[in-house]
Design an enzyme around this catalytic site. Structure first.
Site, mmCIF file in Angstrom:
data_model
loop_
_atom_site.group_PDB
_atom_site.id
_atom_site.type_symbol
_atom_site.label_atom_id
_atom_site.label_comp_id
_atom_site.label_asym_id
_atom_site.label_seq_id
_atom_site.Cartn_x
_atom_site.Cartn_y
_atom_site.Cartn_z
ATOM 1 N N THR A 47 0.803 -1.216 -0.149
ATOM 2 C CA THR A 47 -0.120 -0.174 0.177
ATOM 3 C C THR A 47 0.798 1.112 0.004
ATOM 4 O O THR A 47 2.088 1.351 0.050
ATOM 5 C CB THR A 47 -0.868 -0.001 1.267
ATOM 6 O OG1 THR A 47 -0.230 0.476 2.355
ATOM 7 C CG2 THR A 47 -1.501 -1.390 1.387
ATOM 8 N N CYS A 48 0.316 2.476 0.146
ATOM 9 C CA CYS A 48 0.851 3.753 0.067
ATOM 10 C C CYS A 48 1.892 3.953 1.255
ATOM 11 O O CYS A 48 2.815 4.668 1.338
ATOM 12 C CB CYS A 48 0.227 4.850 -0.102
ATOM 13 S SG CYS A 48 -1.155 4.910 0.962
ATOM 14 N N SER A 102 -2.519 1.335 11.077
ATOM 15 C CA SER A 102 -2.860 2.262 9.964
ATOM 16 C C SER A 102 -1.982 3.501 10.639
ATOM 17 O O SER A 102 -2.229 3.895 11.949
ATOM 18 C CB SER A 102 -4.239 2.177 9.726
ATOM 19 O OG SER A 102 -4.697 1.066 9.356
ATOM 20 N N ASP A 107 -8.400 3.120 9.979
ATOM 21 C CA ASP A 107 -8.526 3.199 8.698
ATOM 22 C C ASP A 107 -9.236 2.121 8.061
ATOM 23 O O ASP A 107 -8.637 0.900 7.880
ATOM 24 C CB ASP A 107 -7.239 3.517 7.944
ATOM 25 C CG ASP A 107 -7.483 4.128 6.379
ATOM 26 O OD1 ASP A 107 -8.536 4.018 6.200
ATOM 27 O OD2 ASP A 107 -6.415 4.498 5.763
ATOM 28 N N GLN A 113 -7.831 -3.458 1.302
ATOM 29 C CA GLN A 113 -6.426 -3.783 0.617
ATOM 30 C C GLN A 113 -5.900 -5.150 1.078
ATOM 31 O O GLN A 113 -5.456 -5.897 0.465
ATOM 32 C CB GLN A 113 -5.242 -2.762 1.135
ATOM 33 C CG GLN A 113 -5.450 -1.373 0.781
ATOM 34 C CD GLN A 113 -4.904 -0.270 1.477
ATOM 35 O OE1 GLN A 113 -4.514 -0.405 2.553
ATOM 36 N NE2 GLN A 113 -4.674 0.947 0.801
ATOM 37 N N GLY A 181 -5.030 12.097 -11.138
ATOM 38 C CA GLY A 181 -5.138 10.533 -10.686
ATOM 39 C C GLY A 181 -6.765 10.354 -10.684
ATOM 40 O O GLY A 181 -7.425 11.002 -9.942
ATOM 41 N N GLY A 183 -7.995 7.206 -9.812
ATOM 42 C CA GLY A 183 -8.044 5.741 -9.081
ATOM 43 C C GLY A 183 -8.939 5.951 -7.958
ATOM 44 O O GLY A 183 -9.765 6.973 -7.601
ATOM 45 N N LYS A 184 -8.787 5.175 -7.032
ATOM 46 C CA LYS A 184 -9.516 4.982 -5.945
ATOM 47 C C LYS A 184 -9.342 6.076 -4.716
ATOM 48 O O LYS A 184 -10.548 6.787 -4.373
ATOM 49 C CB LYS A 184 -9.247 3.650 -4.845
ATOM 50 C CG LYS A 184 -10.225 3.273 -3.672
ATOM 51 C CD LYS A 184 -9.760 2.293 -3.317
ATOM 52 C CE LYS A 184 -10.615 1.817 -2.015
ATOM 53 N NZ LYS A 184 -10.462 0.551 -1.379
#
Length: 393
Positions: A47-48, A102, A107, A113, A181, A183-184
């Site tokens: 993930t980020c 998180s 979160d 994810q 962007g 995206g999600k």
């Protein structure tokens, strides 16, 4: 084989370090190659804020595979990453799955994810024990939301970005916002911005069709990527959330901007060159700078932490007990079945040629039912033996 978890995350490493372990498609393929012989399969979380590997194997196997796939040194990983085995590894996975680990406490994105990672891992093959573990983590997550206040309030990264914008501009209805962007994270950001009064939002994406799709969902404007420079110069707030492997915004993109801009980089690897922060009229905030935007929600979630830990302990205890029971019973059941099969096959073979087919089939069925009931008696006995051994341990 012991359970292991290795990884690198926002708790110990800044974004410039985490970027080095980011798993793009090519690196994921390499990682799958280097871990293909691990019995039971492997779960990859990327993930980020984190890159993590979970598997029933020695942690050195995972470290070696990750470093080979990302062209990093093991010594470098040891300095910036973390390694857990057995009970600590189980605890870590439950903490990740429930949102205790998180950046923004609780979160809800993290479980999605994890589900995506699980879906990919299933496609490559996971052991039954691994499946049971992940399902136990999902139960812990669900219980954390239904039995406590841990899921109350909104405190996701996308929401935090909106709160930062509100703190900076006060009124979002008059500012010009550019999302880079579709995206999600772009969708989440658009939704949160609009619900907080934003009226002038544009979206730019490399694929114009995706930009138009997002724009139509929220009644905002879509632009081709070729319009990026022009749209940046118009914007008061720029939010980047793409899957680019390298920065896509550099200092030259902000040349000619004559008003103050807030730039929120919600991507890992970073979408914005850190040098942009040195520009006088630009305020750049990346993932490492995002703090809890909804303090009330966070405080409520903090109060629920002891309850979440108790749920984790219960679910983990049930899972480990189930695993121990399976490991105790299955070899013994197989041995009993094997011996019964030898006996019944031998006895049936003696009378097979002395009976007509219908009678023999009936005898086979009666034998099968008797064998099943006797095995059930043995399983019940072994279950009691297992429970007694657990109580005495």
């Amino acid at each position: 084989m012991r359970f292991s978890a290795i990884g690198i995350s926002h708790w110990k490493s800044e974004v410039s370090i985490r970027e080095l372990f980011f798993l793009d498609a090519h690196r994921r393929e390499l990682l799958e190659f280097h871990t293909k012989d691990i019995p039971g399969g492997i779960l990859m979380m990327d993930t980020c804020n984190r890159t993590e590997l979970y598997a029933f194997c020695d942690p050195d196997v995972l470290i070696s595979a990750l470093c080979k796939s990302t062209n990093t040194e093991r010594k470098f990983f040891r300095k910036h990453g973390y390694v857990y085995t057995e009970d600590e590894a189980y605890d870590h996975l439950y903490r990740v799955g429930t949102g205790l680990d998180s950046q923004v406490l609780g979160d809800v994105q993290i479980v999605q994810q994890l589900k995506q990672a699980y879906k990919k891992a299933k496609g490559k093959g996971l052991s039954g024990e691994f499946h049971q573990l992940i399902q136990s983590v999902f139960r812990a997550h669900k219980r954390s939301r239904t039995e406590t206040n841990f899921g109350k309030g909104t405190a996701s990264v996308g929401f935090a970005a909106t709160q930062l914008a509100l703190e900076h501009f006060k009124d979002l209805s008059k500012i010009r916002i550019l999302l880079i962007g579709a995206g999600k994270m772009g969708k989440v950001s658009a939704k949160n911005l609009i619900s907080n009064g934003a009226e002038h939002i544009s979206v730019v994406n490399r694929t114009i069709d995706r930009a138009k799709q997002l724009a139509s969902s929220f009644d905002i404007k879509a632009h081709a990527f070729s319009d990026l420079d022009e749209e940046i110069k118009k914007a008061d707030l720029v939010i980047t959330a793409t899957g680019a492997k390298n920065p896509i915004l550099h200092t030259e993109h902000f040349e000619g901007v004559d008003h103050h801009q807030l730039v929120l980089d919600l991507s890992v690897p970073r979408n914005v060159d850190p040098k942009v922060a040195k520009i006088e009229k630009i305020s750049l905030i990346d993932m490492d700078s995002i703090h809890e935007a909804n303090e009330k929600a966070i405080k409520e979630r903090e109060k629920a932490i002891p309850e979440i830990k108790a749920i984790i302990d219960e679910e983990k205890s049930d899972f480990i007990k189930h695993v121990k029971r399976s490991r105790y019973l299955l070899p013994r059941i197989k041995e009993i079945e094997h011996r019964f099969n030898d006996i019944t096959d031998s006895e049936l073979s003696r009378v097979k040629n002395k009976m007509d087919q219908e009678s023999y089939s009936q005898m086979e069925e009666v034998t099968r039912r008797i064998k099943k009931k006797i095995i059930a008696i043995h399983i019940d006995r072994m279950d009691r033996e297992f429970e007694k051994a657990q109580d005495e341990a």
